[in-house]
Design a protein around this motif. Structure first.
Motif, PDB file in Angstrom:
ATOM      1  N   GLU A 116       0.848  -1.208   0.000  1.00  0.00           N
ATOM      2  CA  GLU A 116       0.000   0.000   0.000  1.00  0.00           C
ATOM      3  C   GLU A 116       0.878   1.251   0.000  1.00  0.00           C
ATOM      4  O   GLU A 116       0.594   2.212  -0.709  1.00  0.00           O
ATOM      5  N   PHE A 117       1.932   1.240   0.806  1.00  0.00           N
ATOM      6  CA  PHE A 117       2.839   2.389   0.855  1.00  0.00           C
ATOM      7  C   PHE A 117       3.475   2.639  -0.509  1.00  0.00           C
ATOM      8  O   PHE A 117       3.540   3.771  -0.985  1.00  0.00           O
ATOM      9  N   LYS A 121       2.407   1.868  -3.400  1.00  0.00           N
ATOM     10  CA  LYS A 121       1.430   2.227  -4.430  1.00  0.00           C
ATOM     11  C   LYS A 121       1.427   3.726  -4.714  1.00  0.00           C
ATOM     12  O   LYS A 121       1.075   4.145  -5.816  1.00  0.00           O
ATOM     13  N   GLN A 122       1.836   4.527  -3.755  1.00  0.00           N
ATOM     14  CA  GLN A 122       1.875   5.970  -3.991  1.00  0.00           C
ATOM     15  C   GLN A 122       2.977   6.367  -4.982  1.00  0.00           C
ATOM     16  O   GLN A 122       2.943   7.444  -5.545  1.00  0.00           O
ATOM     17  N   PHE A 123       3.932   5.453  -5.209  1.00  0.00           N
ATOM     18  CA  PHE A 123       5.038   5.727  -6.121  1.00  0.00           C
ATOM     19  C   PHE A 123       4.920   4.948  -7.434  1.00  0.00           C
ATOM     20  O   PHE A 123       5.393   5.400  -8.473  1.00  0.00           O
ATOM     21  N   ASP A 133       2.565   1.869  -9.847  1.00  0.00           N
ATOM     22  CA  ASP A 133       1.274   1.228 -10.098  1.00  0.00           C
ATOM     23  C   ASP A 133       1.421  -0.270  -9.835  1.00  0.00           C
ATOM     24  O   ASP A 133       1.594  -1.068 -10.749  1.00  0.00           O
TER      25      ASP A 133
END
Length: 108
Positions: A81-82, A84-86, A88
């Motif tokens: 999840e962390f 995913k901000q960087f 896809d």
């Protein structure tokens, strides 16, 4: 109590004190080594990450290759999840994360 008995008692007390001191020193050494190992592990991970990011920057590795590495290697849901901000990153189902990657090979 005779002098010899007093000497034996004093020696026993001294031995107990020395054993306690040794126990404390050993615990401190284990703590120091553990901290060194954690520090070395963190540095190793950071340097590998820097190398991978540099390879992407210099076009020696694609972002898709990185995503594939992450997808295969990082199974902790909160870590994914962390990241995913960087990137896809696909979020597999819980059962896919629980099954080891080599399970298919073992069944054959």
């Amino acid at each position: 109590m005779s002098d010899i008995e007093k000497l034996i008692e004093e020696t026993k007390k001294k031995l107990a004190q020395l054993k306690e001191r040794q126990r404390i020193e050993r615990a401190a050494e284990r703590k120091r080594l553990s901290a060194e190992n954690r520090k070395a592990d963190s540095r190793h991970k950071m340097l590998v990450g820097i190398g991978i990011l540099q390879a992407i920057k210099n076009k020696r590795m694609s972002e898709q290759q990185l995503i594939a590495l992450i997808s295969d290697g990082i199974t902790n849901q909160s870590d994914r999840e962390f990241l995913k901000q960087f990137y896809d990153i696909p979020m597999p189902t819980a059962t896919a994360l629980a099954a080891p990657a080599h399970a298919d090979a073992q069944q054959q």
